[in-house]
Design an enzyme around this catalytic site. Sequence first.
Site, PDB file in Angstrom:
ATOM      1  N   THR A 156       0.874  -1.177   0.000  1.00  0.00           N
ATOM      2  CA  THR A 156       0.000   0.000   0.000  1.00  0.00           C
ATOM      3  C   THR A 156       0.905   1.219   0.000  1.00  0.00           C
ATOM      4  OG1 THR A 156      -0.092   0.132   2.381  1.00  0.00           O
ATOM      5  CG2 THR A 156      -1.797  -1.161   1.327  1.00  0.00           C
ATOM      6  N   GLU A 199      -5.617  -4.411   0.388  1.00  0.00           N
ATOM      7  CA  GLU A 199      -5.752  -5.536   1.310  1.00  0.00           C
ATOM      8  C   GLU A 199      -6.920  -6.459   0.961  1.00  0.00           C
ATOM      9  OE1 GLU A 199      -5.216  -2.390   2.050  1.00  0.00           O
ATOM     10  OE2 GLU A 199      -3.939  -2.132   3.815  1.00  0.00           O
ATOM     11  N   LYS A 225     -16.113  16.229  12.061  1.00  0.00           N
ATOM     12  CA  LYS A 225     -17.098  16.164  13.142  1.00  0.00           C
ATOM     13  C   LYS A 225     -17.439  17.597  13.555  1.00  0.00           C
ATOM     14  CE  LYS A 225     -18.287  12.589  16.192  1.00  0.00           C
ATOM     15  NZ  LYS A 225     -17.929  11.567  17.120  1.00  0.00           N
ATOM     16  N   TRP A 238     -21.437  13.913  12.333  1.00  0.00           N
ATOM     17  CA  TRP A 238     -20.504  13.679  11.241  1.00  0.00           C
ATOM     18  C   TRP A 238     -20.990  14.341   9.962  1.00  0.00           C
ATOM     19  CZ3 TRP A 238     -19.061   7.772  11.670  1.00  0.00           C
ATOM     20  CH2 TRP A 238     -18.210   7.613  12.777  1.00  0.00           C
TER      21      TRP A 238
HETATM   22  P1  ADP Z   1      -4.008   3.067  -0.547  1.00  0.00           P
HETATM   23  O1  ADP Z   1      -4.598   2.460   0.695  1.00  0.00           O
HETATM   24  O2  ADP Z   1      -2.586   2.867  -0.710  1.00  0.00           O
HETATM   25  O3  ADP Z   1      -4.503   4.470  -0.820  1.00  0.00           O
HETATM   26  P2  ADP Z   1      -5.819   1.396  -1.876  1.00  0.00           P
HETATM   27  O4  ADP Z   1      -6.112   1.267  -3.306  1.00  0.00           O
HETATM   28  O5  ADP Z   1      -5.640   0.178  -1.099  1.00  0.00           O
HETATM   29  O6  ADP Z   1      -4.574   2.269  -1.784  1.00  0.00           O
HETATM   30  O7  ADP Z   1      -6.922   2.342  -1.238  1.00  0.00           O
HETATM   31  C1  ADP Z   1      -8.051   1.829  -0.648  1.00  0.00           C
HETATM   32  C2  ADP Z   1      -8.936   2.953  -0.193  1.00  0.00           C
HETATM   33  O8  ADP Z   1      -9.373   3.746  -1.305  1.00  0.00           O
HETATM   34  C3  ADP Z   1     -10.209   2.488   0.432  1.00  0.00           C
HETATM   35  O9  ADP Z   1     -10.014   2.093   1.770  1.00  0.00           O
HETATM   36  C4  ADP Z   1     -11.100   3.715   0.296  1.00  0.00           C
HETATM   37  O10 ADP Z   1     -10.819   4.676   1.291  1.00  0.00           O
HETATM   38  C5  ADP Z   1     -10.671   4.277  -1.020  1.00  0.00           C
HETATM   39  N1  ADP Z   1     -11.613   3.863  -2.065  1.00  0.00           N
HETATM   40  C6  ADP Z   1     -11.493   2.854  -2.946  1.00  0.00           C
HETATM   41  N2  ADP Z   1     -12.556   2.810  -3.772  1.00  0.00           N
HETATM   42  C7  ADP Z   1     -13.388   3.814  -3.399  1.00  0.00           C
HETATM   43  C8  ADP Z   1     -14.658   4.302  -3.849  1.00  0.00           C
HETATM   44  N3  ADP Z   1     -15.295   3.764  -4.878  1.00  0.00           N
HETATM   45  N4  ADP Z   1     -15.201   5.356  -3.192  1.00  0.00           N
HETATM   46  C9  ADP Z   1     -14.577   5.935  -2.156  1.00  0.00           C
HETATM   47  N5  ADP Z   1     -13.379   5.533  -1.691  1.00  0.00           N
HETATM   48  C10 ADP Z   1     -12.788   4.484  -2.303  1.00  0.00           C
END
Ligand code: ADP
Length: 546
Positions: A186, A331, A443, A448
């Site tokens: 990541t 993950e 917040k 929220w």
């Molecule tokens: P990194 O964690 O390195 O940024 P990831 O691709 O694993 O890369 O990111 C995952 C995160 O991206 C998710 O936990 C979420 O916060 C965000 N995410 C992924 N897809 C969406 C989506 N369709 N809408 C909003 N957030 C998203």
Amino acid sequence: MLGQMQSQPLLISMLIDFAERHHGDGEIVSRRVEGDMHRYTYADLARRAKRLANALQAAGTGPGDRVASIAWNGYRHMELYFGVAGSGRVMHTLNPRLHPTQLVWIINHAEDKVVCFDATFLPLVQAVHAKCPTVKHWVLLCEADKLPADSGIAGLLSYEAWIAGASDQYDWPQFDENTAAGLCYTSGTTGDPKGALYSHRSTVLHAYGGSLPDAMNLSARDSMMPVVPMFHVNAWGLPYSAALTGCKVVFPGPAMDGKSIYELMESEQVSFAAGVPTIWQMLLSHLAANGLKFTSLRRTVIGGSACPPAMIDTFRDQYGVDVLHAWGMTETSPLGTVCTLKNKQLKLPPEEQLRIRTKQGRAIFGVDMKIVGDDGQDQPWDGQTYGDLLVRGPWVMASYFKGASDPLVYDEAGHGWFPTGDVATIDADGFMQITDRSKDVIKSGGEWISSIDIENIAMAHPGVAMAACVGMAHPKWDERPIIAVVKKPDAQVTRDELLQFYEGKMAKWQIPDDVVFVESIPLGATGKMQKSKLREQLKDYQLPGL
Ligand code: ADP
């Protein structure tokens, strides 16, 4: 009593074997780093992946060894996916957009033995290679005659010469399906990067799940373009789903601008494409500026960050393309949810349907999800109540590569759930909607406010190119939202006009207190907005009236 069916391990080699046998003439088309187009078939891919497996053997690598790539989306990268993992080694995709010091850290942490890279990244490799003592072979993904004589990298190999010297006769080995197959870190916006180590079983199951009709609905009739990079969570598993379904694959290579992507989609009659919202924004601008239409594109999966409803609407109304909004993370391999409507929802008026399509969607079979409150208790699925999103399933990570601590949260039955760090609602039909990363939640007065809602409204304004909402400390309300906005070129939008635009679209107390116009919004290595950097940039900012 045990069932009496054959028990065959689920291995990545099954996918390439299947594609070779049943879709041997299926096309794989790539725009190359060299600038030209390359075309071949699944049968060619399989033969070259076998050569690669033999070359890896001859180079002294064995089962479990990590073989890394720094490469664009293309046929050689796909050969690495199958040749490396299929032969029992671990395919480690490196993200070239990371800072060189981070790349060095990751290569050393993974103890990569071989690194294969595109010519574009030669300067990057020249900068890092001396700091990576575990790497025994640096391989440039090029023809022998393109190998630079003076690269400064001792023993630099040409990929083509390297695999040409190996036989294409190879029997994929059989082993435990839980064997490691792929490694992806990541981006590590906080702390050191962390590695998700996929297994053969998780990868094959994810490819099955991802191809289902209510997920990406891939078939042998599709021409599929993964615009999402193969260095970002295996391009959402698309190279594997491609081999599983036999669809045509169209790789955009390094040309990621709107014009190049549009022209390739048209010339190869792409029916399905996948990418993050920022790339699609460029594509849509190109279409609008030149009065173009798609002649073959039918659907596109958009995910990685929230897809603004205005984009879903534009794709559908102006271009007849269905947007499938998807959520996932490194993950989770990454597919967790995809937004496809249920039968009863097809009868709803278009505005109602759009409201649902904006959500991140329903769980794919194989992924279980729930939302919990601060006390760890399950929250209701009413589409209103927020909670921390937890997931579990056979393609969800159990622990990080070389990780010391257990990241899972356990329920009363002893099941481990992965805490996603996302805050979400789930409605009675099972549609999940992300409202924020937990660290980005705003917040205000104990309530929220969803930064994604605020951003989505700004993005629907015709003068706004990009918008990011952050919370600012407030003595009375704790925090109040403001919106940072990048204007479209030549747009005249003002602060007051934009604030007025919110009226009637959300509750008064949720409307941001201020608009800050900025030149750009910082993006991370995977194209996501980096709100921590934005907050740093705005550290001297004062909320109006304070
Ligand atoms: P990194 O964690 O390195 O940024 P990831 O691709 O694993 O890369 O990111 C995952 C995160 O991206 C998710 O936990 C979420 O916060 C965000 N995410 C992924 N897809 C969406 C989506 N369709 N809408 C909003 N957030 C998203």
